[in-house]
Write a protein that holds these residues in place. Structure first.
Motif, short mmCIF file in Angstrom:
data_model
loop_
_atom_site.label_atom_id
_atom_site.label_comp_id
_atom_site.label_asym_id
_atom_site.label_seq_id
_atom_site.Cartn_x
_atom_site.Cartn_y
_atom_site.Cartn_z
N VAL A 50 2.24 6.81 -33.59
CA VAL A 50 3.24 7.53 -34.38
C VAL A 50 4.60 7.39 -33.70
CG1 VAL A 50 3.95 9.86 -35.09
CG2 VAL A 50 1.56 9.16 -35.32
N CYS A 51 5.54 6.76 -34.39
CA CYS A 51 6.83 6.47 -33.75
C CYS A 51 7.99 7.11 -34.49
CB CYS A 51 7.08 4.96 -33.73
SG CYS A 51 5.86 4.05 -32.82
N PRO A 52 8.52 8.22 -33.97
CA PRO A 52 9.72 8.79 -34.57
C PRO A 52 10.92 7.88 -34.27
CG PRO A 52 9.17 9.96 -32.55
CD PRO A 52 8.08 8.97 -32.77
N GLY A 53 11.71 7.63 -35.27
CA GLY A 53 12.89 6.77 -35.08
C GLY A 53 13.99 7.54 -34.37
N VAL A 54 14.58 6.91 -33.36
CA VAL A 54 15.69 7.55 -32.65
C VAL A 54 16.88 6.60 -32.65
CG1 VAL A 54 14.19 9.03 -31.28
CG2 VAL A 54 14.80 6.80 -30.38
N ASN A 105 5.24 7.95 -28.28
CA ASN A 105 5.99 6.70 -28.47
C ASN A 105 7.32 7.02 -29.12
OD1 ASN A 105 2.91 5.93 -28.87
ND2 ASN A 105 3.98 4.11 -28.18
N LEU A 106 8.26 6.09 -28.97
CA LEU A 106 9.55 6.20 -29.67
C LEU A 106 9.83 4.87 -30.37
CD1 LEU A 106 11.92 7.79 -26.97
CD2 LEU A 106 10.71 8.99 -28.81
N VAL A 155 4.00 8.01 -47.14
CA VAL A 155 2.70 8.57 -46.77
C VAL A 155 2.84 9.31 -45.43
CG1 VAL A 155 1.45 6.75 -47.98
CG2 VAL A 155 2.00 6.44 -45.56
N ASN A 156 1.90 10.22 -45.17
CA ASN A 156 1.94 10.88 -43.85
C ASN A 156 1.06 10.09 -42.86
OD1 ASN A 156 -0.72 11.62 -44.28
ND2 ASN A 156 -0.18 13.64 -45.08
N ALA A 157 1.03 10.57 -41.62
CA ALA A 157 0.33 9.82 -40.57
C ALA A 157 -1.15 9.65 -40.90
CB ALA A 157 0.50 10.57 -39.24
N ALA A 166 2.99 3.50 -37.25
CA ALA A 166 3.86 3.98 -38.33
C ALA A 166 5.21 4.34 -37.71
CB ALA A 166 3.26 5.19 -39.03
N ILE A 167 6.28 3.86 -38.34
CA ILE A 167 7.62 4.23 -37.86
C ILE A 167 8.33 5.05 -38.94
CG2 ILE A 167 7.83 2.25 -36.28
CD1 ILE A 167 9.64 0.85 -38.35
#
Ligand SMILES: C[C@](O)(C(=O)O)[C@H](CC(=O)O)C(=O)O
Length: 317
Positions: A23-27, A43-44, A225-227, A238-239
């Protein structure tokens, strides 16, 4: 080098020794990265669109240079080297020599994985129309150049091949390009602009056992979609490239409107300060400057200085 390589090795293990969705949150900047680290993400993801928006104040139209992206990726990767960063590298910024040099700079900056695409260098966001692509041989040469850099530096870098061919050339051509990219050295595949759940499932099944990445952009072409669902559809990564900048934008806009309309900004004020209009007199408030500095490592900096025998903060901060 060893520490830098650790993040890539960790990402590789997450990918190949586990079946958990990555699971990668966008920064898009240091602050968004710090908030995601604070929340405990494993993760990022460094968004290229967000880099264009936050660093340049410009749209995602191939305007960020290799220097902009290397600097941003290296900064974000350095904040916590135990958290693998996947970074956008767009088209690699030129021919094979340039791609190889840029990938080398990403590796040395501590990036754990990157995605490299088949648009022309005057690229645009994958969710916009009218994209132009390079031919498959050029695409494969980009991936080979990335692999060359990885091997030369003996890195575990995860190479993610992205194709933007779906929109203009259809599913079969897009899949064929990604299969060529895997032969050229890609570890993961990314089909940009996938349109519905059926196509998402068909894609992951067609590409198996190669791991697939899904890109979840609000207002884009792909269903959000969700994770859990992404995993059920067969994705491994997923990003969410825009989530932090969308929220930052809305919050900045609200505060700017308040300042424009009332001549005051109440975020970061206590209730008393809000009602009395008093100055913020160093009192601790949620979201105040001291909290932000703490989020960004104020105490660790003070501690390090002291441990090294420095006097910089001996009078306190
Ligand atoms: C994933 C992406 O490459 C990014 O830069 O984050 C963008 C996202 C966006 O523009 O919203 C893309 O999908 O092209």
């Amino acid at each position: 080098m060893a520490v830098i390589n650790q993040a890539a090795a960790k990402l590789r293990a997450q990918l190949f020794d586990s079946d958990e969705l990555i699971v990668c949150p966008g920064v898009q900047d240091g602050l968004s990265a710090r908030v995601c680290l604070q929340q405990g993400f494993k993760n990022l993801y460094m968004t290229g669109a967000g880099t264009a928006i936050s660093l340049l104040g410009m749209p995602d139209l191939g305007l960020t240079t290799a220097d902009d992206m290397v600097r941003q990726a290296s900064t974000l990767a350095s904040l916590d080297r135990s958290v693998p960063l996947i970074a956008d590298i767009d088209t690699g910024f030129g021919g094979p020599v340039m791609v190889s040099r840029t990938v080398e700079r990403y590796i040395l900056g501590g990036v754990a994985g990157l995605h490299l695409e088949d648009q022309v260098t005057t690229k645009r966001c994958g969710h916009l129309g009218g994209k132009e692509l390079v031919d498959v041989t050029t695409f494969a040469s980009r991936i080979k150049a990335a692999r060359e850099a990885r091997e030369r530096l003996q890195s575990d870098l995860v190479i993610i091949a992205r194709t933007d061919a779906l929109q203009g050339m259809g599913f079969d051509e897009a899949v064929s390009r990604l299969k060529t990219a895997v032969e050229a050295g890609a570890d993961v595949v990314f089909l940009e602009g996938v349109k519905d759940r059926e196509e998402m499932k068909k894609f992951t099944e067609t590409m198996a056992p190669t791991p697939c990445l899904v890109n979840l952009v609000p207002g884009g072409l792909t269903p959000l979609v969700n994770a859990k669902e992404a995993k059920e559809l067969g994705y491994r990564i997923a990003i969410w490239p825009c989530f932090a900048m969308t929220h930052a934008y809305l919050a900045y806009q609200k505060a700017a409107r308040e300042l424009m309309e009332t001549g005051a900004v109440t975020a970061g004020f206590t209730e008393k300060q809000k009602s009395d209009g008093e100055d913020a007199s160093g009192e601790q408030v949620p979201g105040g400057i001291r909290e932000l500095f703490e989020l960004c490592g104020l105490s660790e900096c003070v501690e390090l200085d002291k441990k090294m025998g420095g006097q910089t903060f001996s009078k306190g901060v």
